[in-house]
Design a protein around this motif. Structure first.
Motif, short mmCIF file in Angstrom:
data_model
loop_
_atom_site.label_atom_id
_atom_site.label_comp_id
_atom_site.label_asym_id
_atom_site.label_seq_id
_atom_site.Cartn_x
_atom_site.Cartn_y
_atom_site.Cartn_z
N VAL A 1 106.00 79.16 -56.93
CA VAL A 1 104.93 79.88 -57.64
C VAL A 1 105.48 81.14 -58.28
CG1 VAL A 1 102.76 81.15 -57.34
CG2 VAL A 1 103.04 78.88 -56.31
N GLU A 2 106.38 81.83 -57.59
CA GLU A 2 106.98 83.03 -58.16
C GLU A 2 107.76 82.70 -59.43
OE1 GLU A 2 109.22 84.81 -54.98
OE2 GLU A 2 107.41 85.27 -53.83
N VAL A 3 108.43 81.56 -59.45
CA VAL A 3 109.19 81.15 -60.62
C VAL A 3 108.25 80.71 -61.76
CG1 VAL A 3 110.80 79.41 -61.50
CG2 VAL A 3 111.24 80.52 -59.31
N ALA A 4 107.25 79.90 -61.42
CA ALA A 4 106.35 79.35 -62.45
C ALA A 4 105.28 80.33 -62.89
CB ALA A 4 105.69 78.08 -61.91
N GLY A 5 104.89 81.21 -61.99
CA GLY A 5 103.81 82.15 -62.29
C GLY A 5 102.49 81.65 -61.72
N ALA A 6 101.83 82.50 -60.97
CA ALA A 6 100.58 82.13 -60.30
C ALA A 6 99.52 81.65 -61.30
CB ALA A 6 100.05 83.29 -59.47
N GLU A 7 99.40 82.34 -62.42
CA GLU A 7 98.35 81.98 -63.37
C GLU A 7 98.60 80.60 -63.98
OE1 GLU A 7 95.67 83.78 -63.06
OE2 GLU A 7 96.93 85.03 -61.76
N GLN A 8 99.86 80.25 -64.22
CA GLN A 8 100.17 78.93 -64.76
C GLN A 8 99.86 77.84 -63.72
OE1 GLN A 8 102.01 81.62 -65.03
NE2 GLN A 8 102.55 81.88 -67.17
N VAL A 9 100.19 78.13 -62.47
CA VAL A 9 99.92 77.16 -61.41
C VAL A 9 98.41 76.98 -61.25
CG1 VAL A 9 100.18 76.65 -58.94
CG2 VAL A 9 102.10 77.62 -60.23
#
Length: 180
Positions: free
Chosen positions: A101-109
């Motif tokens: 999630v840190e890599v992808a971004g919480a908002e995107q997830v």
């Protein structure tokens, strides 16, 4: 003597019939799961595929067929499903979920989780929102989405009528709403 259910004999026959049906249902799940194992199917496939035929339906008020399938599968083959090396180590899934999630971004997830929920895939949406909570236990968007996914899961009549499953979902909704 009357018992309110008819004769004592008819009550005994009814009880015997109920137990016989329950036994036949469990035996069917056991045999069908073993057939799937012998055919090389994985546990998740079997959890989706194994269902009771109408003549053996006994309700799922205190358990689920899929839970029985998983128990039978793991009783015979153990917990190591030979798919992930990390399952051999004491790595908590939440730790690596948080990293992703840190890599992808919480908002995107969460956006993807919302898409999954909108597409009728509440289970997948729940997994994604839980990953965001693993990264940020206080993320209000993740908590709000989890409330929505849990309510969607409760819309399934089998889940809603299952004491343990619906109880967990309702309990978790209460926890999530109290954290706001």
């Amino acid at each position: 003597a009357s018992t309110g259910w008819g004769s004592r004999r008819s009550c005994e026959e009814l009880i015997a019939a109920v137990y016989a049906r329950q036994y036949a249902a469990v035996e069917y799940i056991h045999r069908t799961t073993l057939d799937g194992i012998n055919a090389g199917k994985d546990v998740e496939t079997l959890m989706r595929e194994v269902t009771l035929p109408d003549e053996l339906y006994v309700g799922q008020g205190y358990g689920r067929v899929s839970w029985g399938v998983k128990t039978i599968f793991e009783s015979y083959l153990g917990w190591f499903h030979q798919r992930s090396t990390t399952s051999l180590y004491p790595i908590e899934p939440e730790a690596t979920q948080a990293m992703l999630v840190e890599v992808a971004g919480a908002e995107q997830v969460l956006a993807r989780a919302g898409d999954e929920l909108d597409a009728g895939r509440a289970e997948q949406a729940t997994a994604l929102a839980e990953a965001v909570l693993a990264a940020d236990p206080n993320h209000p968007g993740a908590r709000a989405l989890l409330v929505r996914t849990h309510r969607a899961l409760l819309d399934d009549p089998v889940t809603a009528n299952n004491f343990w499953h619906s109880g967990w979902l309702k309990y978790r909704i209460g926890q999530l709403e109290a954290e706001d």
